[in-house]
Structure formats: C-alpha cells, structure tokens
Motif scaffolding. Structure first.
Motif, short mmCIF file in Angstrom:
data_model
loop_
_atom_site.label_atom_id
_atom_site.label_comp_id
_atom_site.label_asym_id
_atom_site.label_seq_id
_atom_site.Cartn_x
_atom_site.Cartn_y
_atom_site.Cartn_z
N SER A 247 36.53 32.32 36.37
CA SER A 247 37.52 31.30 36.37
C SER A 247 38.90 31.52 36.00
CB SER A 247 36.62 30.15 36.07
OG SER A 247 35.54 29.91 37.02
N ILE A 248 39.92 31.38 36.72
CA ILE A 248 41.33 31.32 36.10
C ILE A 248 41.91 30.00 36.26
CG2 ILE A 248 43.32 32.33 36.08
CD1 ILE A 248 41.98 34.96 37.31
N VAL A 249 42.09 29.24 35.16
CA VAL A 249 42.48 27.92 35.14
C VAL A 249 43.43 27.47 34.19
CG1 VAL A 249 40.09 26.99 36.19
CG2 VAL A 249 40.46 27.31 33.62
N GLY A 250 43.97 26.30 34.25
CA GLY A 250 44.81 25.73 33.17
C GLY A 250 46.06 26.04 33.71
N GLU A 251 47.40 26.46 32.98
CA GLU A 251 48.72 26.40 33.42
C GLU A 251 48.86 27.40 34.43
OE1 GLU A 251 51.12 24.31 32.98
OE2 GLU A 251 50.15 22.99 31.31
N VAL A 252 48.38 27.38 35.35
CA VAL A 252 48.51 28.49 36.68
C VAL A 252 48.73 27.69 37.82
CG1 VAL A 252 47.06 30.33 35.66
CG2 VAL A 252 46.04 28.25 37.03
N GLU A 253 49.48 28.45 38.82
CA GLU A 253 49.74 27.61 40.00
C GLU A 253 48.59 27.55 40.86
OE1 GLU A 253 53.20 28.68 43.45
OE2 GLU A 253 52.22 30.37 42.34
N ALA A 254 47.66 28.10 41.12
CA ALA A 254 46.57 27.72 42.09
C ALA A 254 45.28 28.28 41.30
CB ALA A 254 46.65 28.47 43.31
N ALA A 255 44.47 27.30 40.48
CA ALA A 255 43.23 27.69 39.97
C ALA A 255 42.23 28.34 40.80
CB ALA A 255 42.66 26.36 39.19
N ALA B 91 35.72 33.09 31.94
CA ALA B 91 36.92 32.31 32.38
C ALA B 91 38.27 32.91 31.31
CB ALA B 91 36.88 30.92 32.07
N ILE B 92 39.19 32.65 32.00
CA ILE B 92 40.61 32.56 31.28
C ILE B 92 41.27 31.37 31.54
CG2 ILE B 92 42.96 33.90 31.21
CD1 ILE B 92 41.46 36.27 32.64
N ILE B 93 41.64 30.79 30.39
CA ILE B 93 42.07 29.40 30.36
C ILE B 93 43.47 29.77 30.05
CG2 ILE B 93 42.07 26.93 29.59
CD1 ILE B 93 39.07 27.56 29.40
N VAL B 94 44.77 29.46 30.54
CA VAL B 94 46.05 29.59 30.15
C VAL B 94 46.61 28.20 29.81
CG1 VAL B 94 48.26 30.21 31.05
CG2 VAL B 94 46.18 31.35 32.10
N LEU B 95 46.87 28.29 28.57
CA LEU B 95 47.51 27.13 27.91
C LEU B 95 48.83 27.55 27.33
CD1 LEU B 95 44.30 25.82 26.29
CD2 LEU B 95 45.29 24.68 28.19
N ASP B 96 49.72 26.52 27.12
CA ASP B 96 51.00 26.54 26.20
C ASP B 96 50.62 26.67 25.05
OD1 ASP B 96 53.92 26.45 26.39
OD2 ASP B 96 53.50 25.36 24.81
N LEU C 257 46.33 36.63 39.98
CA LEU C 257 45.59 36.35 41.15
C LEU C 257 45.69 34.79 41.23
CD1 LEU C 257 42.62 38.75 40.62
CD2 LEU C 257 44.48 38.93 42.07
N ALA C 258 46.07 34.11 40.30
CA ALA C 258 46.00 32.66 40.35
C ALA C 258 47.43 31.91 40.51
CB ALA C 258 45.50 31.98 39.19
N GLY C 259 48.37 32.97 40.71
CA GLY C 259 50.02 32.55 41.18
C GLY C 259 50.57 32.58 39.78
N LYS C 260 51.84 31.93 39.79
CA LYS C 260 52.42 32.05 38.66
C LYS C 260 51.92 30.92 37.26
CE LYS C 260 56.78 32.31 41.34
NZ LYS C 260 57.93 31.57 42.07
N VAL C 261 52.30 31.57 36.17
CA VAL C 261 52.07 30.80 34.96
C VAL C 261 53.02 29.71 34.95
CG1 VAL C 261 51.83 30.95 32.53
CG2 VAL C 261 50.98 32.78 33.87
N THR C 262 52.48 28.37 34.84
CA THR C 262 53.31 27.32 34.85
C THR C 262 53.88 26.84 33.26
OG1 THR C 262 51.43 26.10 34.89
CG2 THR C 262 52.25 26.58 36.91
N CYS C 263 53.78 27.58 32.49
CA CYS C 263 54.23 27.18 31.17
C CYS C 263 55.20 28.17 30.44
CB CYS C 263 53.07 26.73 30.22
SG CYS C 263 52.02 28.15 29.85
#
Length: 444
Positions: A170-178, A229-234, A195-201
């Motif tokens: 699961s790729i969630v957090g600051e991404v364009e499309a979880a 999971a990969i959780i993208v955060l600022d 694969l989840a689109g652009k990083v949004t931070c």
C-alpha cells in the motif's frame, strides 16, 4: 502430502510471513496445530492490502488454508476479519460454500475496529479465548497464525509451483493517488512510490510499515518480502518529529514530565491480557535511574512495541515505547534473556480500553490519508532490483549466482542456509550485475 513435504515446498519457494518480522512459514507447521487463524485484521492504520487481497482472491486463499489444515491435522480454521470489511467477509462466505475443507470446522470471527487488533497475541485471544503466555509462542496454545498474503503465496507454491518474488504494497500519504500494487521484490521505494503519482510535499520521508510500528528508510532502499506499506510524509509532520526524537531527549523529558498517571499501563494491550508490562513503572525507574528492582527493565522484553503508550495514551506526549525498545535492545545485546513468567488473569476492563482506529488516526494526524488505495494485483515493471539476502528471521540465504549470470523471474538466486532459512528468487528477468554477502542486483 505430509507435513515434511509441505515444509519443503514452503522452504524451497521462499514463503515467509508477509509482514512483521518475516518468520519462515515452514517453521510454523506442526502436528500440534489445533486451530489455524487467518489474520485479516490490518493491524496498522492506513493499510489496505490484506482486506483487498482476501476480497479479490478469496477462493485461492481458502483453498490454501484448507490444504494446510488437512496436512497438519487442524480441527478448526478461523478467519479473523474486522467487521467493517463487509465486502471481504462476503467474499470469504461465498468461497467457503464451495471450497472449504469438509473435515475441518471453518468459521469467520468478526473483530472490532480497534488497534492493535492484528497483534497475533491479541487476535488469538479475541478469536479463540486462548491466552498466550508472556514471551510464549502461539503453538503452545495449539494455534498457528498466518496472514492473508502469506496464504496467497502458499496457494501459488502448492497449486502452481510459483515461488515468492513479488509483494503487495500500500502506498499512501503525501501522494497524488493512493494505491495498493504488486511489485517485484527488490524494486526501490522511489520507483514504487512513483506508481502512486507525484509526491505532494516538498520534503518527503518514507515510513515503511505502519504509522505506529514502522521505521524510516531511504528512497533507495528495496522492497522486501515483509514490506506492507510505504507512507509518504513531510519531514516536519508531527508523527515524523515524534518518531525521530532522540533517546536522551526522551529520557530527560520523562524525568521532568512523567506524572505517573498510569494511562500508558491502563491502555497497554499486552498488560490488559495479563502480561507483566507496566510502562508507567518502567518510566519511573528509568527516569530516576532507580535500579533497586530490575523487574521493570526485564519486563520490557515482553513489550510488543505497538506504540499505544506513546502515540495515544500519554497526556504528556512522552515516549515509553521508544525508551523500552532502547533498554530491550541493550539487554539482548548483553545476552540477557526474558524471564519465564505466567500470564495473570485478563483484565475485566480490557473491553473498554481498546483504542478506536478513527480516533487513533486523528491523534496521529493521518486521518486525511485514509483513502481507498485500490488494489492492482498485476505485477508492475521494474528495470533494476536489489534483492536482499536477509529478508526474514533466521539465517540469510546464500547467493548461488555470480555477476554476469542471466536469470529469469522465479529462478533461485540464493539458497536457504543451514538452520531457519528459505530460498530467495529473482524477481525480474535479466542479468546479474553485482553479488555481495548482503544483496544481489539484477538489471533487466
């Protein structure tokens, strides 16, 4: 098929727990198993893959667990699924009508939407009423726990002869499309996140696992058999800042702020199951450097590191879990083993001290990231992979290829070592470009 033959299939095909520490699955097989527990609790907030995979692949998973139950002689199969996963429950009920074992009682147990419901000790008690002793193993209670993806991999190995060389993440957090995607093992975190689109931070960090128990890794680090999971955060998100606080700072804050309110102990899931963990008592002794009794320190070895004490319970924002982990690591390094103790009676108040998932997400500041993250179970493309030789508990596998060798996806690139170990396989077709004692790099 007998147990030894099934163990060999699992060992040869590289099947380990698809999450957590990655215990080699063949090591769990035993004729002492009375109950097989299929864990679909999605322990950590934001994770989606187990409920989605069980929903979409219910028939293969039911076939796999039924076969395992038949081989080991289990008496019961329990699907432990959170009650809110309605479509998953419906899919399992439909599959059980046609494909469940005729010799083994099979049922679904609906779990509450509380954390840490996926902790196997907690899930075992919820679904069976059996109490695992502190430091004990589920098999002592006649129970074996397998998560959903592990059983999906078991189906592939038993019925199709396919080894483990991919992982759902699961790729969630600051991404364009979880999203939740199936990627080749060894794909970089950076490539997976794309694969989840652009990083949004502006300043992303990558939390691997869940927000409670996960750890930070470089974007260049590879996906392994246990990456859920990969959780993208600022980098300035409050959760990130708290997780990165230094031990000395945590200790100083404990000495100045801990008021011994005992909320950390009152809400501790393992304490409420009768385990001798009292975070507030540990904080008192550690903060004051009081060593008159060593029990508060030794008992840290029974902590599951679920993080309820520091991420949810403490009104002062202190960090019992992180501090206990530091002491626990020090004890293990010094060769100290956990004492043998018996569990006390389960707390009557336990039912009222479960942590609601929604409230936990709000407390962590991640509620806005709870999005559908729809599963795409088609294997994604990777140009280069770095396959770690140690992706599970036990001995690392030993490379059997050299730089320049050409391999296909599914080929064995590292053989199981002596002791507890499993084979590791190429995840893409291509040329081996580098081999070390720690990893193998393959380029398409």
């Amino acid at each position: 098929m007998n147990i030894d033959e099934l163990k060999e299939i699992f060992r040869e095909n590289g099947i380990v727990g698809a999450g957590g520490a990655g215990f080699p699955t063949y090591g769990k097989l035993s004729d002492k198993i009375e109950i097989i527990l299929v864990n679909c609790a999605e322990c950590e907030p934001l994770l989606k893959l187990h409920r989605q995979l069980l929903r979409d692949e219910a028939v293969p998973i039911v076939k796999a667990v039924s076969k395992v139950a038949e081989v080991v002689g289990a008496k019961e199969i329990i699907f432990a699924i959170k009650g809110e996963y309605a479509t998953t429950i419906e899919a399992v009920e439909f599959a059980l009508k046609d494909y469940s074992s005729k010799c083994v009682n099979t049922r679904i147990h609906k779990l509450a939407s509380a954390y840490p419901m996926g902790d196997e000790v907690v899930t075992i008690y919820e679904a069976t009423g059996r109490q695992v002793r502190p430091g004990g193993l589920p098999i002592e209670q006649g129970v074996a726990v397998f998560n959903v993806e592990t059983l999906y991999n078991a189906y592939k190995a038993i019925f199709e002869g396919e080894p483990v060389y991919s992982k759902c993440v699961s790729i969630v957090g600051e991404v364009e499309a979880a999203t939740t995607v199936r990627v080749p093992i060894g794909m970089s975190i950076k490539d997976a996140v794309s694969l989840a689109g652009k990083v949004t931070c502006s300043n992303p960090v990558y939390l691997i696992g869940g927000p409670m128990m996960g750890s930070f890794k470089s974007e260049l680090a590879p996906i392994t058999k246990t990456t859920n999971a990969i959780i993208v955060l600022d980098k300035n998100h409050p959760l990130v800042l708290k997780k990165k606080q230094k031990f000395k700072v945590s200790l100083a804050r404990a000495a100045s702020s801990c008021c011994q309110c005992q909320t950390c102990t009152d809400l501790c899931p393992r304490h409420n199951l009768g385990h001798p963990i009292q975070p507030h008592l540990f904080m008192r002794f550690a903060a004051n450097k009081d060593f008159q009794s060593i029990d508060p320190f030794l008992n840290t070895m029974f902590c599951s590191s679920c993080g309820v004490c520091e991420m949810y319970a403490c009104p002062q924002g202190l960090q019992p879990r992180s501090m206990m982990a530091e002491y626990k690591a020090g004890l293990r390094k010094a060769g100290v083993k956990a004492p043998t103790v018996e569990a006390k009676v389960v707390q009557d108040s336990r039912e009222y001290r479960k942590v609601p998932e929604n409230r936990l997400e709000m407390r962590l500041g991640i509620h806005k990231y709870n999005k559908p993250a729809v599963l795409n179970n088609e294997l994604q493309f990777a140009n280069t992979v770095r396959i770690e030789l140690s992706q599970h508990i036990g001995a690392p596998a030993k490379a059997v290829v050299e730089a320049g060798h050409y391999v296909k996806a599914g080929d064995v690139v590292a053989k199981a070592a002596d002791g507890l170990s499993v084979n590791i396989h190429a995840s893409i077709e291509g040329q081996v470009t580098e081999v070390t004692e720690k990893f193998i790099i393959i380029k398409r």
